[in-house]
Design a protein around this motif. Structure first.
Motif, short mmCIF file in Angstrom:
data_model
loop_
_atom_site.label_atom_id
_atom_site.label_comp_id
_atom_site.label_asym_id
_atom_site.label_seq_id
_atom_site.Cartn_x
_atom_site.Cartn_y
_atom_site.Cartn_z
N SER A 12 67.19 -17.07 -30.18
CA SER A 12 66.86 -18.23 -30.88
C SER A 12 65.52 -18.56 -31.19
CB SER A 12 67.48 -19.49 -29.92
OG SER A 12 66.41 -19.78 -28.90
N GLN B 124 64.92 -18.47 -34.88
CA GLN B 124 65.15 -19.15 -35.65
C GLN B 124 64.29 -19.89 -36.61
OE1 GLN B 124 68.02 -20.65 -37.56
NE2 GLN B 124 68.88 -20.08 -35.26
N GLY B 125 63.11 -20.06 -36.19
CA GLY B 125 61.90 -20.33 -37.27
C GLY B 125 61.77 -19.78 -38.55
N CYS C 268 64.08 -17.83 -39.96
CA CYS C 268 65.48 -17.74 -40.60
C CYS C 268 65.36 -18.78 -41.91
CB CYS C 268 66.60 -18.21 -39.77
SG CYS C 268 67.14 -16.90 -38.75
N GLY C 269 64.79 -19.70 -41.68
CA GLY C 269 64.76 -20.78 -42.80
C GLY C 269 66.46 -21.45 -43.02
N LEU C 270 66.47 -21.33 -44.10
CA LEU C 270 68.09 -22.02 -44.05
C LEU C 270 69.19 -20.99 -44.21
CD1 LEU C 270 67.74 -24.74 -46.91
CD2 LEU C 270 68.44 -25.21 -44.35
N ARG C 271 68.73 -19.86 -43.97
CA ARG C 271 69.69 -18.48 -43.56
C ARG C 271 70.52 -18.66 -42.34
NH1 ARG C 271 68.10 -13.91 -41.30
NH2 ARG C 271 66.02 -14.46 -42.03
N PRO C 272 71.66 -18.98 -42.50
CA PRO C 272 72.37 -19.36 -41.40
C PRO C 272 72.47 -18.17 -40.16
CG PRO C 272 74.12 -18.77 -43.33
CD PRO C 272 72.53 -18.74 -43.83
N PHE C 273 72.75 -16.80 -40.49
CA PHE C 273 72.78 -15.89 -39.51
C PHE C 273 71.71 -15.02 -39.37
CE2 PHE C 273 76.79 -17.03 -41.17
CZ PHE C 273 77.64 -17.60 -40.11
N TYR C 274 71.42 -14.50 -38.06
CA TYR C 274 70.14 -13.44 -37.99
C TYR C 274 70.41 -12.34 -38.51
CZ TYR C 274 69.40 -16.95 -34.22
OH TYR C 274 68.91 -18.04 -33.41
#
Ligand SMILES: Nc1ncnc2c1ncn2[C@@H]1O[C@H](COP(=O)(O)OP(=O)(O)OP(=O)(O)O)[C@@H](O)[C@H]1O
Ligand SMILES: [Mg+2]
Lengths: 283, 229
Positions: free
Chosen positions: B94, B97-98, B100-106
């Motif tokens: 997690s 997460q920062g 990732c932006g708006l991308r939903p998955f890693y």
């Protein structure tokens, strides 16, 4: 006629099939949200909103709307956002605000129904809004499609934002510090909670919605230890219990909502025992 | 080169100041220790730097290619509820997460990053364990690994060794020193342990009624050093 034959005869009625489909979808939404709501200590918001939805229902009844869902949906979503905002305000205690709004909505809702309702059986009407009774079996076609559409949206949003919801639920400050717009996700959670609650009114009635949200998550948390496992497990528990509950209530003629919740409670008992046994085994 | 500049900062809650006139600048590769009494506003300063609250006066600038969201953070007490079900792996991941932006998955790269950070802190074999069943020292490592996933540049640590025994504290200090020396990650750490601060840090920020900002030599030669160390 044995139980299975009886069941098959019932399943031939379209309204029973609709009830099953909608019921399962609603249960799925409620349990997915339940994980976040329980862990964020937001379950009180779910409880408060269900009373708000009751108040909104009675307003719709007074206005004699044939399709009351859109109005109830709007009022509940607005209240969800308001509750969330006051919850963040440190000066007004969040839980006090929730208690105020929820009890107020309950009282005013009942009053309105009593004063304006033309129906000869007000107590029956109120009881069925509070405990669900058979409204899940008497859904109109529009309501069925609306419920299916909205639950699909809720489940979709949950899956797309799963990782972000985890981050915000686990540690909001860290999430904010790394640039996640936590407030937007809180808003999203509140909105889809409101939608789910309005949908669930039909299934279990407004007093029992919290049970639908809380029990599957608490059961899953007794046994599983990771966020993903708890989410998946509580979704499964909820779907299975709701299906069983609806079927039992059809066969035995018991009220739908309370039957579902009773099955949920039994399931919690099983998971509680399993969790205790597992932990004892580890030692 | 300055990475983080605080200019004439005033901090506090609800418009009430607890700290006033705070100015300092942190360069790439510095190891800053923030010391001061309980309640002097150290955690508040850190939260302000992170952007969790806004300063009452003054400005915080990040330069040298540092984005505000590229700061790794280790909170003082995690307000993680006792019964939160989360595995070590989920928590460390997690931290990505920062980015990732708006991308939903890693992405795959992010999963590798979290694996390598777990390895670096020696918690790979705990990755499927439940966070709440770990010891305090293990929990701190998990949170440090998460912070490392969020940044390669600067770490803000709020009392990383509080509640740890001396052996585990030493390990923690060594890990942090290695991150600072080898990986050139800037470290800003809050600590109550002045002797450790004087041992590891390059700069000291003392906050309270009297403030001090300077290198640790200057600190131990100042009157603060004589009183505190
Ligand atoms: N959320 C808050 N609202 C209002 N005042 C606060 C809040 N959090 C902290 N304070 C006050 O701000 C002051 C500084 O608190 P802070 O947590 O920054 O201290 P600290 O230096 O980190 O102390 P410690 O060494 O105990 O961690 C304290 O006097 C505290 O009472
Ligand atoms: Mg502090």
């Amino acid at each position: 006629m044995n139980v299975f034959e009886k069941l098959i005869t019932y399943l031939e009625f379209p309204f029973v099939r609709y009830a099953l489909i909608v019921g399962v979808l609603i249960a799925l939404c409620a349990s997915l949200l339940g994980v976040t709501l329980v862990l964020k200590r937001f379950s009180f918001i779910g409880d408060g909103l269900s009373h708000v939805a009751f108040g909104a229902m009675s307003i719709a009844a007074v206005l004699k709307l044939t399709n009351n869902m859109p109005l109830v949906l709007c009022i509940t979503v607005v209240c969800a956002i308001l509750l969330l905002k006051t919850g963040q305000n440190t000066k007004i205690k969040g839980d006090a605000a929730v208690a105020m709004i929820s009890v107020g909505a309950l009282a005013i809702g009942y009053l309105l129904m009593n004063i304006f309702s033309a129906s000869p059986n007000i107590t029956g009407d109120v009881c069925s809004t509070l405990f669900g009774s058979t409204s899940i079996l008497s859904l109109s076609k529009t309501e069925v499609w609306l419920s299916i559409g909205l639950s699909a949206v809720v489940v979709g949003l949950f899956i797309v934002f799963y990782n972000k919801i985890f981050a915000v639920t686990f540690d909001e400050n860290f999430a904010k510090a790394t640039g996640i717009k936590a407030n937007i996700y809180n808003l999203l959670i509140a909105t889809i909670t409101a939608v789910t609650i309005v949908l669930a009114m039909n299934l279990v009635g407004s007093l029992l919605i919290s049970a639908l949200i809380i029990f599957p998550t608490l059961s899953a948390m007794r046994v599983f230890k990771s966020f993903r496992a708890v989410t998946v497990c509580s979704a499964c528990i909820s779907v299975v219990c709701t299906t069983l509950g609806i079927l039992i209530s059809i066969i035995a003629g018991t009220p739908v909502g309370s039957t579902i919740v009773t099955v949920d409670i039994l399931c919690f008992g099983i998971f509680f025992a399993t969790g205790a046994v597992c932990r004892a085994g580890h030692r | 080169m300055a990475q983080l500049i605080c200019n004439n900062l005033a901090l506090g809650y609800d418009g009430k100041k607890i700290l006033d006139g705070l100015s300092f600048s942190v360069n790439v590769g510095d190891y800053v220790c923030i010391v001061g009494e309980n309640g002097s506003g150290k955690s508040t300063l850190m939260k302000t730097i992170l952007g969790l609250q806004s300063p009452i006066e003054g400005k915080i600038l990040t330069c040298d290619g540092l984005e505000r969201t590229e700061i790794g953070y280790l909170p003082q007490q995690t307000e993680v509820q006792r019964d939160f079900p989360a595995s070590v792996k989920e928590i460390v991941l997690s931290g990505c997460q920062g980015r990732c932006g708006l991308r939903p998955f890693y992405s795959k790269a992010e999963k590798q990053l979290s694996d390598s950070n777990m390895k670096r802190l020696g918690i790979s074999d705990l990755q499927n364990k439940c966070y709440r069943e770990l010891s305090g020292g293990q929990q701190q490592r998990v949170l440090l690994a998460r912070a490392l996933c969020a940044t390669q540049k600067i770490l803000l640590l709020d009392e990383p060794v509080s509640g740890l025994d001396s052996k585990v504290s030493l390990e923690m200090y060594n890990i942090i020193e290695e991150l600072n020396k080898k990986d050139k990650i800037t470290v800003i750490m809050i600590s109550h342990d002045i002797s450790a601060a004087l041992k590891y840090a390059s700069h000291i920020l003392h906050i309270g009624r009297n403030m001090f900002w300077g290198t640790k030599q200057e600190y131990s030669e100042s009157e603060f050093g004589r009183v505190w160390a």
